[in-house]
Scaffold this motif. Structure first.
Motif, PDB file in Angstrom:
ATOM      1  N   LEU A  56       0.848  -1.186  -0.003  1.00 46.79           N
ATOM      2  CA  LEU A  56       0.031   0.077  -0.053  1.00 46.79           C
ATOM      3  C   LEU A  56       0.902   1.317  -0.066  1.00 46.79           C
ATOM      4  O   LEU A  56       2.033   1.328   0.332  1.00 46.79           O
ATOM      5  CB  LEU A  56      -0.810   0.056   1.370  1.00 46.79           C
ATOM      6  N   SER A  57       0.334   2.229  -0.400  1.00 47.41           N
ATOM      7  CA  SER A  57       1.080   3.416  -0.422  1.00 47.41           C
ATOM      8  C   SER A  57       0.158   4.742   0.365  1.00 47.41           C
ATOM      9  O   SER A  57      -0.933   4.501   0.874  1.00 47.41           O
ATOM     10  CB  SER A  57       1.287   4.105  -1.873  1.00 47.41           C
ATOM     11  N   TYR A  58       0.808   5.940   0.389  1.00 48.42           N
ATOM     12  CA  TYR A  58       0.209   6.883   1.086  1.00 48.42           C
ATOM     13  C   TYR A  58      -1.420   7.090   0.440  1.00 48.42           C
ATOM     14  O   TYR A  58      -2.146   7.392   1.209  1.00 48.42           O
ATOM     15  CB  TYR A  58       0.784   8.279   0.715  1.00 48.42           C
ATOM     16  N   LYS A  59      -1.682   7.050  -0.612  1.00 44.37           N
ATOM     17  CA  LYS A  59      -2.943   7.549  -1.367  1.00 44.37           C
ATOM     18  C   LYS A  59      -3.952   6.495  -0.740  1.00 44.37           C
ATOM     19  O   LYS A  59      -5.107   6.489  -0.770  1.00 44.37           O
ATOM     20  CB  LYS A  59      -3.042   7.402  -2.751  1.00 44.37           C
ATOM     21  N   ASP A  60      -3.454   5.263  -0.150  1.00 46.57           N
ATOM     22  CA  ASP A  60      -4.165   4.063   0.438  1.00 46.57           C
ATOM     23  C   ASP A  60      -4.881   4.517   1.680  1.00 46.57           C
ATOM     24  O   ASP A  60      -5.559   3.753   2.432  1.00 46.57           O
ATOM     25  CB  ASP A  60      -3.672   2.726   0.388  1.00 46.57           C
ATOM     26  N   MET A  61      -3.980   5.349   2.483  1.00 52.57           N
ATOM     27  CA  MET A  61      -4.539   5.675   3.945  1.00 52.57           C
ATOM     28  C   MET A  61      -6.017   6.037   3.977  1.00 52.57           C
ATOM     29  O   MET A  61      -6.415   6.741   3.034  1.00 52.57           O
ATOM     30  CB  MET A  61      -3.668   6.944   4.411  1.00 52.57           C
ATOM     31  N   GLY A  62      -6.756   5.467   4.990  1.00 54.05           N
ATOM     32  CA  GLY A  62      -8.084   5.821   5.146  1.00 54.05           C
ATOM     33  C   GLY A  62      -8.904   4.961   4.451  1.00 54.05           C
ATOM     34  O   GLY A  62     -10.356   4.905   4.586  1.00 54.05           O
ATOM     35  N   ARG A  63      -8.360   4.346   3.432  1.00 54.67           N
ATOM     36  CA  ARG A  63      -9.167   3.124   2.922  1.00 54.67           C
ATOM     37  C   ARG A  63      -9.483   1.824   3.652  1.00 54.67           C
ATOM     38  O   ARG A  63      -8.487   1.357   3.850  1.00 54.67           O
ATOM     39  CB  ARG A  63      -8.412   2.887   1.388  1.00 54.67           C
ATOM     40  N   ILE A  64     -10.531   1.650   4.040  1.00 53.70           N
ATOM     41  CA  ILE A  64     -10.942   0.326   4.570  1.00 53.70           C
ATOM     42  C   ILE A  64     -10.986  -0.923   3.809  1.00 53.70           C
ATOM     43  O   ILE A  64     -11.730  -0.833   2.697  1.00 53.70           O
ATOM     44  CB  ILE A  64     -12.079   0.610   5.558  1.00 53.70           C
ATOM     45  N   ILE A  65      -9.966  -1.887   3.957  1.00 49.09           N
ATOM     46  CA  ILE A  65      -9.786  -2.953   3.119  1.00 49.09           C
ATOM     47  C   ILE A  65     -10.252  -4.135   3.577  1.00 49.09           C
ATOM     48  O   ILE A  65      -9.909  -4.558   4.844  1.00 49.09           O
ATOM     49  CB  ILE A  65      -8.160  -3.115   2.805  1.00 49.09           C
ATOM     50  N   TYR A  66     -11.080  -4.820   2.808  1.00 51.33           N
ATOM     51  CA  TYR A  66     -11.763  -6.246   3.470  1.00 51.33           C
ATOM     52  C   TYR A  66     -10.519  -7.196   3.189  1.00 51.33           C
ATOM     53  O   TYR A  66      -9.724  -7.280   1.994  1.00 51.33           O
ATOM     54  CB  TYR A  66     -12.846  -6.576   2.445  1.00 51.33           C
ATOM     55  N   ARG A  67     -10.339  -7.802   4.283  1.00 54.98           N
ATOM     56  CA  ARG A  67      -9.142  -8.954   4.185  1.00 54.98           C
ATOM     57  C   ARG A  67      -9.851 -10.389   4.191  1.00 54.98           C
ATOM     58  O   ARG A  67      -9.059 -11.399   3.790  1.00 54.98           O
ATOM     59  CB  ARG A  67      -8.452  -8.698   5.337  1.00 54.98           C
ATOM     60  N   GLY A  68     -10.996 -10.511   4.543  1.00 53.01           N
ATOM     61  CA  GLY A  68     -11.548 -11.935   4.702  1.00 53.01           C
ATOM     62  C   GLY A  68     -12.630 -12.199   5.625  1.00 53.01           C
ATOM     63  O   GLY A  68     -12.983 -11.302   6.349  1.00 53.01           O
ATOM     64  N   THR A  69     -12.976 -13.391   5.560  1.00 53.06           N
ATOM     65  CA  THR A  69     -14.068 -13.812   6.792  1.00 53.06           C
ATOM     66  C   THR A  69     -13.380 -14.903   7.685  1.00 53.06           C
ATOM     67  O   THR A  69     -12.823 -15.796   6.984  1.00 53.06           O
ATOM     68  CB  THR A  69     -15.396 -14.261   6.136  1.00 53.06           C
ATOM     69  N   ASP A  70     -13.511 -14.863   8.971  1.00 52.68           N
ATOM     70  CA  ASP A  70     -12.838 -15.713   9.627  1.00 52.68           C
ATOM     71  C   ASP A  70     -13.797 -16.991   9.733  1.00 52.68           C
ATOM     72  O   ASP A  70     -14.831 -17.070   9.401  1.00 52.68           O
ATOM     73  CB  ASP A  70     -12.459 -15.092  11.011  1.00 52.68           C
ATOM     74  N   GLU A  71     -13.180 -17.928  10.555  1.00 48.48           N
ATOM     75  CA  GLU A  71     -13.991 -19.190  10.696  1.00 48.48           C
ATOM     76  C   GLU A  71     -15.196 -19.078  11.586  1.00 48.48           C
ATOM     77  O   GLU A  71     -16.062 -19.957  11.511  1.00 48.48           O
ATOM     78  CB  GLU A  71     -13.005 -20.401  11.655  1.00 48.48           C
ATOM     79  N   GLU A  72     -15.379 -18.003  12.270  1.00 50.09           N
ATOM     80  CA  GLU A  72     -16.913 -17.731  12.902  1.00 50.09           C
ATOM     81  C   GLU A  72     -17.745 -16.956  12.240  1.00 50.09           C
ATOM     82  O   GLU A  72     -18.700 -16.517  12.543  1.00 50.09           O
ATOM     83  CB  GLU A  72     -16.572 -17.149  14.193  1.00 50.09           C
ATOM     84  N   GLY A  73     -17.343 -16.745  10.843  1.00 48.61           N
ATOM     85  CA  GLY A  73     -18.317 -15.652  10.026  1.00 48.61           C
ATOM     86  C   GLY A  73     -18.102 -14.141  10.229  1.00 48.61           C
ATOM     87  O   GLY A  73     -18.765 -13.479   9.627  1.00 48.61           O
ATOM     88  N   ASN A  74     -17.034 -13.937  10.943  1.00 47.90           N
ATOM     89  CA  ASN A  74     -16.715 -12.553  11.081  1.00 47.90           C
ATOM     90  C   ASN A  74     -15.769 -12.145   9.989  1.00 47.90           C
ATOM     91  O   ASN A  74     -14.871 -12.510   9.384  1.00 47.90           O
ATOM     92  CB  ASN A  74     -15.997 -12.209  12.595  1.00 47.90           C
TER      93      ASN A  74
END
Length: 182
Positions: A56-74
């Motif tokens: 990521l770079s400076y322009k990505d700051m403040g961008r909420i990035i989806y990383r995945g869903t955990d084993e409990e569905g979170n």
């Protein structure tokens, strides 16, 4: 609306945050999602192959990035907050408003990864992401990431445990020695 639809669903939402969102938050997200081991320090290749690590770079700051869903569905996200002291209180207020006014039901945990960052990670991140000097920065980042790794795993465990007792719509974990929660 796409942003809200991405958030809506069953379970809890975890948002790991740090300065750039590309080092400690990337590692924490990967640990949370079982993409990196919890019982050993990952290899340099495992670290470099972690989603978004040092990408990521400076322009990505403040961008909420989806990383995945955990084993409990979170759902697990990350965000770089830069030097902002208002981003987390703003997010807390926004989430509370969405709960009260828009029917958001998911509880959200914002977990600060900055206290896990080691000096080599700071210098390596500045050299690599700030100045574009990867041949110096990346080796320092890898040394620092391996030094910080056990602390990152502990903060992720603490974050997951804290979420189990969450009664309010949002929990902000500072994860520093002086005050863990507000």
């Amino acid at each position: 609306m796409l942003f809200i639809n991405t958030f809506l669903g069953d379970g809890m939402i975890f948002i790991y945050n740090c300065f750039g969102g590309t080092h400690s938050s990337s590692l924490a997200s990967a640990v949370h999602l079982n993409k990196l081991p919890q019982d050993r320090i990952p290899t340099k290749d495992e670290i470099l192959n972690t989603d978004y690590f040092n990408k990521l770079s400076y322009k990505d700051m403040g961008r909420i990035i989806y990383r995945g869903t955990d084993e409990e569905g979170n759902k697990v996200f990350s965000v770089g907050r830069g030097t902002s002291r208002v981003l987390l209180p703003c997010l807390k207020n926004l989430i509370t408003m969405l709960h009260n006014e828009c029917g958001l039901n998911e509880k959200i945990v914002l977990s600060n990864m900055t206290p896990t960052v080691t000096f080599p990670m700071t210098v390596g991140g500045f050299l690599s992401r700030g100045l574009g000097i990867d041949f110096l920065g990346v080796p320092l980042l890898l040394i620092g990431a391996q030094q910080a790794y056990r602390n990152i795993v502990e903060v992720v465990k603490f974050t997951k445990e804290s979420a189990k007792t969450l009664k309010d719509p949002v929990l902000v974990l500072l994860n520093n020695k002086g005050g863990r929660i507000y």
